[in-house]
Design a protein around this motif. Structure first.
Motif, PDB file in Angstrom:
ATOM      1  N   PHE A 296      65.340  46.082  84.818  1.00 47.62           N
ATOM      2  CA  PHE A 296      64.734  45.689  83.459  1.00 47.62           C
ATOM      3  C   PHE A 296      65.140  46.611  82.623  1.00 47.62           C
ATOM      4  O   PHE A 296      65.027  46.616  81.262  1.00 47.62           O
ATOM      5  N   ALA A 297      65.913  47.854  83.040  1.00 47.32           N
ATOM      6  CA  ALA A 297      66.328  49.017  82.105  1.00 47.32           C
ATOM      7  C   ALA A 297      67.420  49.607  82.656  1.00 47.32           C
ATOM      8  O   ALA A 297      67.243  50.569  83.721  1.00 47.32           O
ATOM      9  N   SER A 298      68.598  49.401  82.345  1.00 48.79           N
ATOM     10  CA  SER A 298      69.762  49.930  82.627  1.00 48.79           C
ATOM     11  C   SER A 298      69.706  51.337  82.535  1.00 48.79           C
ATOM     12  O   SER A 298      70.544  52.340  83.220  1.00 48.79           O
ATOM     13  N   ASP A 299      69.037  52.078  81.655  1.00 52.30           N
ATOM     14  CA  ASP A 299      69.085  53.403  81.011  1.00 52.30           C
ATOM     15  C   ASP A 299      67.894  54.206  81.538  1.00 52.30           C
ATOM     16  O   ASP A 299      67.400  55.087  81.016  1.00 52.30           O
ATOM     17  N   ALA A 300      67.282  53.691  82.528  1.00 52.42           N
ATOM     18  CA  ALA A 300      66.061  54.136  83.076  1.00 52.42           C
ATOM     19  C   ALA A 300      66.206  55.690  83.376  1.00 52.42           C
ATOM     20  O   ALA A 300      65.120  56.255  83.401  1.00 52.42           O
ATOM     21  N   HIS A 301      67.145  55.952  84.011  1.00 50.54           N
ATOM     22  CA  HIS A 301      67.428  57.675  84.372  1.00 50.54           C
ATOM     23  C   HIS A 301      67.197  58.439  83.077  1.00 50.54           C
ATOM     24  O   HIS A 301      67.070  59.589  83.278  1.00 50.54           O
ATOM     25  N   ALA A 302      67.296  58.026  81.833  1.00 50.38           N
ATOM     26  CA  ALA A 302      67.489  58.567  80.586  1.00 50.38           C
ATOM     27  C   ALA A 302      65.976  58.749  80.086  1.00 50.38           C
ATOM     28  O   ALA A 302      65.588  59.527  78.775  1.00 50.38           O
ATOM     29  N   ASP A 303      64.953  58.028  80.488  1.00 45.90           N
ATOM     30  CA  ASP A 303      63.671  58.110  79.919  1.00 45.90           C
ATOM     31  C   ASP A 303      62.559  58.436  80.776  1.00 45.90           C
ATOM     32  O   ASP A 303      62.633  58.680  81.888  1.00 45.90           O
ATOM     33  N   GLN A 304      61.399  58.656  80.136  1.00 42.74           N
ATOM     34  CA  GLN A 304      60.216  59.089  81.011  1.00 42.74           C
ATOM     35  C   GLN A 304      59.468  58.102  81.253  1.00 42.74           C
ATOM     36  O   GLN A 304      58.758  58.142  82.455  1.00 42.74           O
ATOM     37  N   GLU A 305      59.297  57.093  80.690  1.00 44.59           N
ATOM     38  CA  GLU A 305      58.744  55.841  80.848  1.00 44.59           C
ATOM     39  C   GLU A 305      59.667  54.457  80.743  1.00 44.59           C
ATOM     40  O   GLU A 305      60.256  54.409  79.996  1.00 44.59           O
ATOM     41  N   ILE A 306      59.178  53.527  81.417  1.00 47.00           N
ATOM     42  CA  ILE A 306      60.010  52.374  81.431  1.00 47.00           C
ATOM     43  C   ILE A 306      58.995  51.194  81.364  1.00 47.00           C
ATOM     44  O   ILE A 306      57.923  51.150  82.228  1.00 47.00           O
ATOM     45  N   THR A 307      58.950  50.474  80.389  1.00 46.66           N
ATOM     46  CA  THR A 307      58.026  49.087  80.328  1.00 46.66           C
ATOM     47  C   THR A 307      58.543  47.741  81.122  1.00 46.66           C
ATOM     48  O   THR A 307      59.890  47.607  80.575  1.00 46.66           O
ATOM     49  N   ILE A 308      57.997  47.206  82.033  1.00 46.97           N
ATOM     50  CA  ILE A 308      58.712  45.983  82.474  1.00 46.97           C
ATOM     51  C   ILE A 308      57.865  44.945  81.986  1.00 46.97           C
ATOM     52  O   ILE A 308      56.641  44.595  82.318  1.00 46.97           O
ATOM     53  N   PRO A 309      58.494  43.865  81.643  1.00 46.88           N
ATOM     54  CA  PRO A 309      57.670  42.541  81.132  1.00 46.88           C
ATOM     55  C   PRO A 309      57.541  41.733  82.359  1.00 46.88           C
ATOM     56  O   PRO A 309      57.982  40.822  82.619  1.00 46.88           O
TER      57      PRO A 309
END
Length: 235
Positions: free
Chosen positions: A173-186
């Motif tokens: 759901f988030a190809s740039d997950a490594h760059a963020d502190q949080e990821i929101t999945i629908p």
């Protein structure tokens, strides 16, 4: 339903297919020629694109969108096999299968899918040996992932199953997950329950416990994951 797509549109979509990234330009041109406008589909959200009785043999290229593959047991309960997003390939030809055969496929969002019949694709395997290596690598990866999931099904508790699949879905759901502190999945509680093969009530309780630990938080049809805390929970 199939809708005409221009050759320019198909050419723009084709580089998004991850399995084809290392192929020479000549091979991509040949593949592009095999993707006919009549075999390019626009699938609306929540529509069923494939059923277990689907007899189409060939490869499907998910140009855009996201699909959920699931099976239904004798009691009518759905069990999600996997989720495929933009850039994925699935289907079956005589020489190999990339999984998801014999499953329902439902569009989780509006999606664009192209189909290459087996008779058109298999000559490419003889013409471009490197293509066969690409697919062998993908089959091996799929087998490894399936092995991990079987291990979690047999030996893991519900908390471990939820953490394992949420971690897998981060990349979906988030190809740039490594760059963020949080990821929101629908994702709803019921959809996650279908994935891990548990009741919605049991999954909701597991999510509440993980929320109390600060690993994630839930919203209306969403799950937000603290990536640093999630990483600490995984082996």
């Amino acid at each position: 339903m199939a809708y005409p797509e221009s050759s320019e549109t198909i050419a723009a979509f084709l580089p998004k297919i991850k399995l084809f990234e290392s192929l020479p330009a000549e091979a991509l041109d040949d593949i592009q020629q095999s993707v006919t406008r009549a075999h390019t589909y626009q699938v609306s959200k929540n529509s069923i694109f494939q059923t277990p009785d689907d007899e189409r043999k060939g490869l499907f290229l998910l140009f855009a969108g996201r699909l959920r593959f699931y099976k239904i047991n004798a009691d009518g309960k759905q069990h999600t096999v996997c989720i495929q997003n933009e850039g994925s390939v699935f289907g079956e030809v005589d020489t190999f299968a990339l999984g998801e055969v014999g499953s329902y496929a439902e569009a989780m969002e509006d999606s664009t899918i192209a189909f290459i019949p087996a008779g058109r694709f298999e000559p490419f395997l003889r013409k471009y040996p490197e293509l066969s290596l690409v697919f062998l690598s993908e089959i091996s990866r799929n087998l490894r992932v399936q092995g991990e999931w079987v291990e979690h099904l047999v030996f893991g508790d519900l908390r471990g199953k939820v953490l394992y699949f949420l971690n897998r879905l981060i990349g979906k759901f988030a190809s740039d997950a490594h760059a963020d502190q949080e990821i929101t999945i629908p994702l709803t509680h019921q959809e996650l329950a279908d994935i891990v093969g548990a009741t919605r009530e049991a999954v909701s309780l597991a999510l509440k416990e993980l929320s109390n630990e600060g690993i994630l938080s839930t919203g209306r049809k969403t799950i937000t994951i603290d990536l640093s805390k999630m990483k600490k929970e995984l082996p």
